[in-house]
Design an enzyme around this catalytic site. Structure first.
Site, PDB file in Angstrom:
ATOM      1  CG  ASN A  10     -11.879   2.643   3.497  1.00 18.66           C
ATOM      2  OD1 ASN A  10     -12.621   1.918   4.161  1.00 18.66           O
ATOM      3  ND2 ASN A  10     -10.738   2.210   2.968  1.00 18.66           N
ATOM      4  CE  LYS A  12      -8.193   2.765   5.549  1.00 14.15           C
ATOM      5  NZ  LYS A  12      -6.749   2.891   5.494  1.00 14.15           N
ATOM      6  CG  HIS A  98      -7.895  -0.239   0.632  1.00 17.95           C
ATOM      7  ND1 HIS A  98      -6.817  -0.453   1.453  1.00 17.95           N
ATOM      8  CD2 HIS A  98      -8.232   1.064   0.775  1.00 17.95           C
ATOM      9  CE1 HIS A  98      -6.521   0.694   2.065  1.00 17.95           C
ATOM     10  NE2 HIS A  98      -7.368   1.612   1.677  1.00 17.95           N
ATOM     11  CD  GLU A 100      -5.780  -0.481   4.972  1.00 19.17           C
ATOM     12  OE1 GLU A 100      -7.003  -0.597   5.130  1.00 19.17           O
ATOM     13  OE2 GLU A 100      -5.162   0.587   5.215  1.00 19.17           O
ATOM     14  CD  GLU A 168      -6.600   4.774  -0.747  1.00 22.98           C
ATOM     15  OE1 GLU A 168      -7.186   5.656  -0.091  1.00 22.98           O
ATOM     16  OE2 GLU A 168      -6.644   3.573  -0.464  1.00 22.98           O
ATOM     17  N   GLY A 174      -2.401   6.118   6.548  1.00 21.37           N
ATOM     18  CA  GLY A 174      -2.383   6.059   8.012  1.00 21.37           C
ATOM     19  C   GLY A 174      -1.057   6.456   8.645  1.00 21.37           C
ATOM     20  CB  SER A 214      -1.775  10.962   5.389  1.00 23.30           C
ATOM     21  OG  SER A 214      -1.316   9.795   6.061  1.00 23.30           O
TER      22      SER A 214
END
Ligand code: 13P
Length: 252
Positions: A10, A12, A98, A100, A168, A174, A214
């Protein structure tokens, strides 16, 4: 039950034209070197790079995916992209829900499910993301949160051919922090049990559940060799072809 490992990147909101094309070419070249890989490969660049990345991947066994889609086929939705447009561009996958997007765009389980149905209708496979926040984990609510997300975001007509789940944990994305292998295995087993309740045991046993958060070359093998982990959804490390491929090579 054999579920083919999926190694998915991904990207992003990263990459200008030249970077994206170079990265795709490097991944394509490395995957070609593997000959007949045991794994399935996927890259999900930003919308702006999809067409050029598709061209750069020509002849390589690397699928193309997008990071979101609208639920409508077309119409007055300024700034949005429809599943039909993604299919037209050569995408076979789309990431939905996701964390985010859930956080930045207030996406609810209901909206994610609606998008997934539209994706299926337009011939796209979905990667539906779930995962708890750090606070929810600290409060012992991980399994409960993930179960509710599965029940609300995964449509009734999901099956192993049109849907992949990605677990996730939000706090692992991250940050360099990861759950223990035992924690990941526990959540994945619980997710599969909820899928079995919702979609039937046979579908649940065939559906792939990826781990994301991660994932790096150094920890990939530990996660990817767990029995209920069927691949990885990789953010930061997918932006370097060498890292992305090192993760893949730990199992493929
Ligand atoms: P990182 O691999 O950068 O933690 O991102 C994970 C992720 O969000 C993939 O969708």
């Amino acid at each position: 039950m054999t579920r083919k490992i999926l190694i998915a990147g991904n990207w992003k909101m990263n990459g200008l034209l030249e970077d994206g094309v170079n990265l795709a070419k490097e991944v394509a070249a490395e995957v070609k070197k593997l000959g007949r890989p045991q794994c399935e490969f996927l890259v999900c660049p930003p919308f702006t790079l999809l067409y050029s990345v598709k061209k750069a991947l020509r002849g390589a066994k690397v699928a193309l995916g997008a990071q979101d889609a609208h639920f409508a086929v077309k119409g007055a939705h300024t700034g949005d992209i429809s599943p039909a447009m993604l299919k037209d561009l050569g995408c076979s996958y789309v990431i939905l829900g996701h964390s985010e997007r859930r956080a930045d765009h207030n996406e609810s389980n209901e909206l994610v499910a609606k998008k997934a149905v539209a994706a299926y209708e337009n011939g796209l496979k979905t990667i539906i993301c779930i995962g708890e926040t750090e606070k929810q984990r600290d409060e012992g609510k991980t399994i409960d949160v993930c179960s509710k997300q599965i029940l609300g975001s995964v449509p009734a007509n999901a099956d192993a051919s049109n849907t992949v789940i990605a677990y996730e944990p939000v706090w692992a994305i991250g940050t360099g922090k990861t759950p223990t292998a035992k924690d990941v295995e526990e959540v994945h087993a619980a997710v599969r049990a909820v899928l079995a309740k919702k979609l039937g045991k046979s579908v649940a046993n065939k559906m792939r559940i990826l781990y994301g958060g991660s994932v790096k070359p150094a920890n990939a093998k530990e996660f990817l060799s767990l029995p209920d982990v069927d691949g990885a959804l990789i953010g930061g490390a997918s932006l370097k072809a060498q890292d992305f491929m090192a993760i893949a090579k730990s199992v493929c």
